[in-house]
Scaffold this motif. Structure first.
Motif, PDB file in Angstrom:
ATOM      1  N   UNK A   1       2.835  13.104  11.044  1.00  0.00           N
ATOM      2  CA  UNK A   1       4.166  13.136  11.360  1.00  0.00           C
ATOM      3  C   UNK A   1       4.791  11.569  11.385  1.00  0.00           C
ATOM      4  N   UNK A   2       3.560  10.639  11.893  1.00  0.00           N
ATOM      5  CA  UNK A   2       3.989   9.333  11.839  1.00  0.00           C
ATOM      6  C   UNK A   2       3.682   8.361  10.566  1.00  0.00           C
ATOM      7  N   UNK A   3       2.994   9.035   9.596  1.00  0.00           N
ATOM      8  CA  UNK A   3       2.355   8.337   8.607  1.00  0.00           C
ATOM      9  C   UNK A   3       3.480   7.524   7.951  1.00  0.00           C
ATOM     10  N   UNK A   4       3.012   6.225   7.704  1.00  0.00           N
ATOM     11  CA  UNK A   4       3.643   5.283   7.116  1.00  0.00           C
ATOM     12  C   UNK A   4       3.223   4.693   6.120  1.00  0.00           C
ATOM     13  N   UNK A   5       3.803   4.483   4.713  1.00  0.00           N
ATOM     14  CA  UNK A   5       2.957   3.969   3.729  1.00  0.00           C
ATOM     15  C   UNK A   5       3.466   2.175   3.612  1.00  0.00           C
ATOM     16  N   UNK A   6       2.264   1.505   3.841  1.00  0.00           N
ATOM     17  CA  UNK A   6       2.325  -0.036   3.740  1.00  0.00           C
ATOM     18  C   UNK A   6       2.327  -0.738   2.395  1.00  0.00           C
ATOM     19  N   UNK A   7       3.305  -0.897   1.820  1.00  0.00           N
ATOM     20  CA  UNK A   7       3.256  -1.599   0.561  1.00  0.00           C
ATOM     21  C   UNK A   7       2.877  -3.072   0.688  1.00  0.00           C
ATOM     22  N   UNK A   8       1.623  -3.444  -0.109  1.00  0.00           N
ATOM     23  CA  UNK A   8       1.272  -5.020   0.210  1.00  0.00           C
ATOM     24  C   UNK A   8       1.361  -5.351  -1.267  1.00  0.00           C
ATOM     25  N   UNK A   9       2.438  -5.918  -1.627  1.00  0.00           N
ATOM     26  CA  UNK A   9       2.755  -6.383  -3.058  1.00  0.00           C
ATOM     27  C   UNK A   9       2.671  -7.933  -3.295  1.00  0.00           C
ATOM     28  N   UNK A  10       2.250  -8.443  -4.288  1.00  0.00           N
ATOM     29  CA  UNK A  10       2.360  -9.899  -4.510  1.00  0.00           C
ATOM     30  C   UNK A  10       4.031 -10.155  -4.456  1.00  0.00           C
ATOM     31  N   UNK A  11       4.143 -11.136  -4.342  1.00  0.00           N
ATOM     32  CA  UNK A  11       5.608 -11.695  -4.130  1.00  0.00           C
ATOM     33  C   UNK A  11       6.469 -11.828  -5.450  1.00  0.00           C
ATOM     34  N   UNK A  12       5.605 -11.845  -6.781  1.00  0.00           N
ATOM     35  CA  UNK A  12       6.307 -11.956  -7.896  1.00  0.00           C
ATOM     36  C   UNK A  12       6.044 -10.785  -8.842  1.00  0.00           C
ATOM     37  N   UNK A  13       5.629  -9.462  -7.983  1.00  0.00           N
ATOM     38  CA  UNK A  13       5.838  -8.307  -8.786  1.00  0.00           C
ATOM     39  C   UNK A  13       7.171  -7.955  -9.061  1.00  0.00           C
ATOM     40  N   UNK A  14       7.332  -7.441 -10.415  1.00  0.00           N
ATOM     41  CA  UNK A  14       8.590  -7.042 -10.852  1.00  0.00           C
ATOM     42  C   UNK A  14       9.299  -5.941  -9.949  1.00  0.00           C
TER      43      UNK A  14
END
Length: 144
Positions: free
Chosen positions: A105-118
């Motif tokens: 119920x609390x699941x969170x998806x954390x996106x760790x993306x490079x700062x230059x990703x389109x």
């Protein structure tokens, strides 16, 4: 008559020292969380001003987006494997199966993306997350 005895300070008893050291060692072994994901993509997080820490880390699923080589292409990493956007749905179903009902119920998806990703790549990932009913999304950043 009465002679003053010389009083000496008794020596320090170090018999319990090994027990204490092993107790502290076991404590740190139990409390320390080892990294279980080997990063295959390189990314440099963007900087933000309103950065907050996540509360329930057991309910967080990480998606890494970064470069794997010198070709300039951005790749997606789910756990220890390089993947495509089509793999996100199966990945999230598998991760939900591992979690308790409370964490689901609390699941969170954390996106760790490079700062230059389109932004198109981020939008495609977000659309795949929406189709998987993963609606709590967090973007990782470093504090400015």
């Amino acid at each position: 008559m009465f002679r003053k005895r010389r009083q000496e300070v008794p020596g320090l008893n170090t018999a319990a020292l090994p027990d204490l050291i092993f107790t502290v060692l076991f404590f740190f072994m139990i409390v320390t969380h080892m990294r279980d994901v080997e990063l295959k993509v390189r990314y440099q997080l963007p900087q933000g001003t309103e950065v907050q820490k996540l509360a329930h880390k057991s309910a967080v699923v990480h998606i890494y987006i970064g470069k794997t080589g010198n070709d300039g292409e951005y790749s997606l990493q789910l756990n220890n494997q390089l993947a495509t956007i089509d793999d996100i749905r199966d990945f999230l179903a598998e991760e939900r199966g591992r979690m308790s009902e409370e964490d689901q119920a609390r699941m969170t998806v954390s996106i760790k993306a490079d700062r230059d990703v389109p932004m198109g790549v981020i939008a495609d990932v977000k659309q795949a997350l929406q189709q998987s009913f993963a609606l709590k999304i967090n973007y990782s950043a470093t504090e400015k």
